[in-house]
Design a protein around this motif. Structure first.
Motif, PDB file in Angstrom:
ATOM      1  N   LYS A  81       0.743  -1.317   0.133  1.00  0.00           N
ATOM      2  CA  LYS A  81       0.023  -0.087  -0.100  1.00  0.00           C
ATOM      3  C   LYS A  81       0.765   1.248   0.082  1.00  0.00           C
ATOM      4  CE  LYS A  81      -3.558  -0.076   2.605  1.00  0.00           C
ATOM      5  NZ  LYS A  81      -4.637  -0.298   3.591  1.00  0.00           N
ATOM      6  N   SER A  82       0.749   1.937  -0.959  1.00  0.00           N
ATOM      7  CA  SER A  82       1.382   3.210  -1.185  1.00  0.00           C
ATOM      8  C   SER A  82       1.120   4.352  -1.489  1.00  0.00           C
ATOM      9  CB  SER A  82       2.494   2.873  -2.635  1.00  0.00           C
ATOM     10  OG  SER A  82       3.232   1.498  -2.367  1.00  0.00           O
ATOM     11  N   LEU A  83       1.712   5.476  -0.826  1.00  0.00           N
ATOM     12  CA  LEU A  83       1.191   6.936  -0.898  1.00  0.00           C
ATOM     13  C   LEU A  83       2.392   7.577  -1.734  1.00  0.00           C
ATOM     14  CD1 LEU A  83      -0.514   9.098   0.106  1.00  0.00           C
ATOM     15  CD2 LEU A  83       0.997   9.476   1.984  1.00  0.00           C
ATOM     16  N   PHE A  84       1.679   8.240  -2.778  1.00  0.00           N
ATOM     17  CA  PHE A  84       2.803   9.085  -3.514  1.00  0.00           C
ATOM     18  C   PHE A  84       2.510  10.627  -3.406  1.00  0.00           C
ATOM     19  CE2 PHE A  84       3.333   5.253  -5.890  1.00  0.00           C
ATOM     20  CZ  PHE A  84       4.521   5.320  -6.518  1.00  0.00           C
ATOM     21  N   VAL A  85       3.372  11.283  -3.252  1.00  0.00           N
ATOM     22  CA  VAL A  85       3.344  12.707  -2.693  1.00  0.00           C
ATOM     23  C   VAL A  85       4.079  13.530  -4.011  1.00  0.00           C
ATOM     24  CG1 VAL A  85       3.732  14.849  -1.412  1.00  0.00           C
ATOM     25  CG2 VAL A  85       3.373  12.535  -0.369  1.00  0.00           C
ATOM     26  N   VAL A  86       3.328  14.122  -4.761  1.00  0.00           N
ATOM     27  CA  VAL A  86       3.818  14.874  -6.128  1.00  0.00           C
ATOM     28  C   VAL A  86       3.368  16.409  -5.908  1.00  0.00           C
ATOM     29  CG1 VAL A  86       3.722  12.614  -7.409  1.00  0.00           C
ATOM     30  CG2 VAL A  86       1.618  14.343  -7.411  1.00  0.00           C
ATOM     31  N   GLU A  87       3.976  16.797  -7.108  1.00  0.00           N
ATOM     32  CA  GLU A  87       3.638  18.150  -7.026  1.00  0.00           C
ATOM     33  C   GLU A  87       2.259  18.483  -7.745  1.00  0.00           C
ATOM     34  OE1 GLU A  87       7.630  20.504  -8.385  1.00  0.00           O
ATOM     35  OE2 GLU A  87       7.414  18.672  -9.570  1.00  0.00           O
ATOM     36  N   ASN A  88       1.943  19.808  -7.439  1.00  0.00           N
ATOM     37  CA  ASN A  88       0.351  20.035  -8.034  1.00  0.00           C
ATOM     38  C   ASN A  88       0.038  19.968  -9.295  1.00  0.00           C
ATOM     39  OD1 ASN A  88       0.004  20.606  -5.217  1.00  0.00           O
ATOM     40  ND2 ASN A  88       0.428  22.895  -5.449  1.00  0.00           N
ATOM     41  N   GLN A  89       1.131  19.972 -10.231  1.00  0.00           N
ATOM     42  CA  GLN A  89       0.627  20.048 -11.700  1.00  0.00           C
ATOM     43  C   GLN A  89       0.511  18.707 -12.394  1.00  0.00           C
ATOM     44  OE1 GLN A  89       3.363  21.227 -10.301  1.00  0.00           O
ATOM     45  NE2 GLN A  89       5.169  21.066 -11.465  1.00  0.00           N
ATOM     46  N   ASN A  90       0.810  17.651 -11.397  1.00  0.00           N
ATOM     47  CA  ASN A  90       0.833  16.246 -12.033  1.00  0.00           C
ATOM     48  C   ASN A  90      -0.282  15.369 -12.097  1.00  0.00           C
ATOM     49  OD1 ASN A  90       3.802  16.299 -12.383  1.00  0.00           O
ATOM     50  ND2 ASN A  90       4.284  15.352 -10.582  1.00  0.00           N
ATOM     51  N   ASN A  91      -1.257  16.025 -12.699  1.00  0.00           N
ATOM     52  CA  ASN A  91      -2.755  15.708 -12.509  1.00  0.00           C
ATOM     53  C   ASN A  91      -2.721  14.241 -13.360  1.00  0.00           C
ATOM     54  OD1 ASN A  91      -5.447  15.867 -12.087  1.00  0.00           O
ATOM     55  ND2 ASN A  91      -5.990  16.461 -14.164  1.00  0.00           N
ATOM     56  N   PHE A  92      -1.936  14.111 -14.268  1.00  0.00           N
ATOM     57  CA  PHE A  92      -2.084  12.737 -15.105  1.00  0.00           C
ATOM     58  C   PHE A  92      -1.608  11.659 -14.165  1.00  0.00           C
ATOM     59  CE2 PHE A  92      -1.830  14.862 -19.347  1.00  0.00           C
ATOM     60  CZ  PHE A  92      -3.170  15.107 -19.448  1.00  0.00           C
ATOM     61  N   VAL A  93      -0.879  11.769 -13.163  1.00  0.00           N
ATOM     62  CA  VAL A  93      -0.210  10.855 -12.384  1.00  0.00           C
ATOM     63  C   VAL A  93      -1.581  10.324 -11.438  1.00  0.00           C
ATOM     64  CG1 VAL A  93       1.267  10.274 -10.611  1.00  0.00           C
ATOM     65  CG2 VAL A  93       1.915  11.809 -12.394  1.00  0.00           C
ATOM     66  N   SER A  94      -2.282  11.207 -10.852  1.00  0.00           N
ATOM     67  CA  SER A  94      -3.297  11.047 -10.066  1.00  0.00           C
ATOM     68  C   SER A  94      -4.525  10.264 -10.898  1.00  0.00           C
ATOM     69  CB  SER A  94      -3.996  12.207  -9.490  1.00  0.00           C
ATOM     70  OG  SER A  94      -2.967  13.117  -8.552  1.00  0.00           O
ATOM     71  N   LEU A  95      -4.643  10.729 -11.853  1.00  0.00           N
ATOM     72  CA  LEU A  95      -5.794   9.905 -12.893  1.00  0.00           C
ATOM     73  C   LEU A  95      -5.092   8.600 -13.173  1.00  0.00           C
ATOM     74  CD1 LEU A  95      -6.866  12.966 -15.077  1.00  0.00           C
ATOM     75  CD2 LEU A  95      -8.049  11.856 -13.253  1.00  0.00           C
ATOM     76  N   SER A  96      -3.780   8.345 -13.277  1.00  0.00           N
ATOM     77  CA  SER A  96      -3.487   6.958 -13.716  1.00  0.00           C
ATOM     78  C   SER A  96      -3.301   6.041 -12.448  1.00  0.00           C
ATOM     79  CB  SER A  96      -1.824   7.243 -14.061  1.00  0.00           C
ATOM     80  OG  SER A  96      -1.677   8.100 -14.990  1.00  0.00           O
ATOM     81  N   ALA A  97      -3.631   6.509 -11.121  1.00  0.00           N
ATOM     82  CA  ALA A  97      -3.384   5.688 -10.075  1.00  0.00           C
ATOM     83  C   ALA A  97      -4.927   5.480  -9.371  1.00  0.00           C
ATOM     84  CB  ALA A  97      -2.508   6.375  -9.071  1.00  0.00           C
TER      85      ALA A  97
END
Length: 210
Positions: A152-168
């Motif tokens: 179970k993983s938590l990714f903390v990314v920069e605000n502009q990485n919207n495609f990363v959120s949608l991919s997960a």
């Protein structure tokens, strides 16, 4: 404190990043973490539970039998809580479960949670990355490269990485948040944390001791 920086292929970049010891290397305060998690979970509750009391039951108000002389307990109308289908005594009512928590306690809780992850060697720093389009397959590749596919993983990314959120969003063991959405519950609930290199400075700014 320094950590190696990896890329999304799971390879070392040859660079390191310095982490603030006041955020990633403190003695975890378990009570502060408990309070912050309790507040987070309380905020998720709708508080709309409701049962009907005696006065709200639809039924006759006729007294079922005379008060005395029957040899049994006295009773009122059919809506009495002692009868099946009657009203409920002291049942739940709509309420707001939210409560106030000092901002300094919340910062301490998040610093404690990050320090706990650091001491457990469950924190990875990756260089900034994004996807050209939302693809679950790409996120699975990143998970496999970082050896996190079963965790179970938590990714903390920069605000502009919207495609990363949608991919997960279709992966049940992966959650992606930006720094402004980072909370103690998500940190504690995750087995491993992955923080993008560009998020470190923002975390230091938000959680700095004030």
């Amino acid at each position: 404190m320094e950590l190696k920086v990896y890329n999304i292929n799971g390879k070392e970049t040859g660079r390191t990043i310095t982490l603030d010891d006041s955020i990633f290397a403190i003695e975890p305060n378990e009570h502060a973490m408990y309070l912050d998690v309790k507040q987070y979970l309380a905020d998720q509750r709708q508080g709309t539970h409701k049962s009907k009391e005696r006065s709200e039951i639809s039924g006759s108000t006729r007294k079922l039998k005379r008060q005395k002389g029957t040899g049994g307990a006295r009773s009122g109308d059919i809506n009495s809580p002692v009868f099946v289908g009657g009203g409920r005594v002291f049942g739940p009512k709509p309420r707001d479960y939210r409560f106030k928590l000092n901002i300094k306690v919340k910062r301490l809780a998040r610093r404690s949670a990050l320090s706990a992850k650091m001491s457990a060697s469950a924190l990875t720093i990756v260089e900034n990355f994004t996807f050209e389009a939302p693809k679950t397959k790409k996120m699975l590749e990143v998970m496999n490269n970082l050896q996190l596919s079963e965790k179970k993983s938590l990714f903390v990314v920069e605000n502009q990485n919207n495609f990363v959120s949608l991919s997960a969003r279709n992966l049940k063991n992966v959650k992606v948040v930006n720094v402004s959405m980072l909370n103690t519950y998500d940190i504690v609930n995750a087995t491993n944390m992955v923080i993008s290199e560009g998020s470190i400075a923002e975390i230091a700014r938000v959680l700095a001791t004030k």
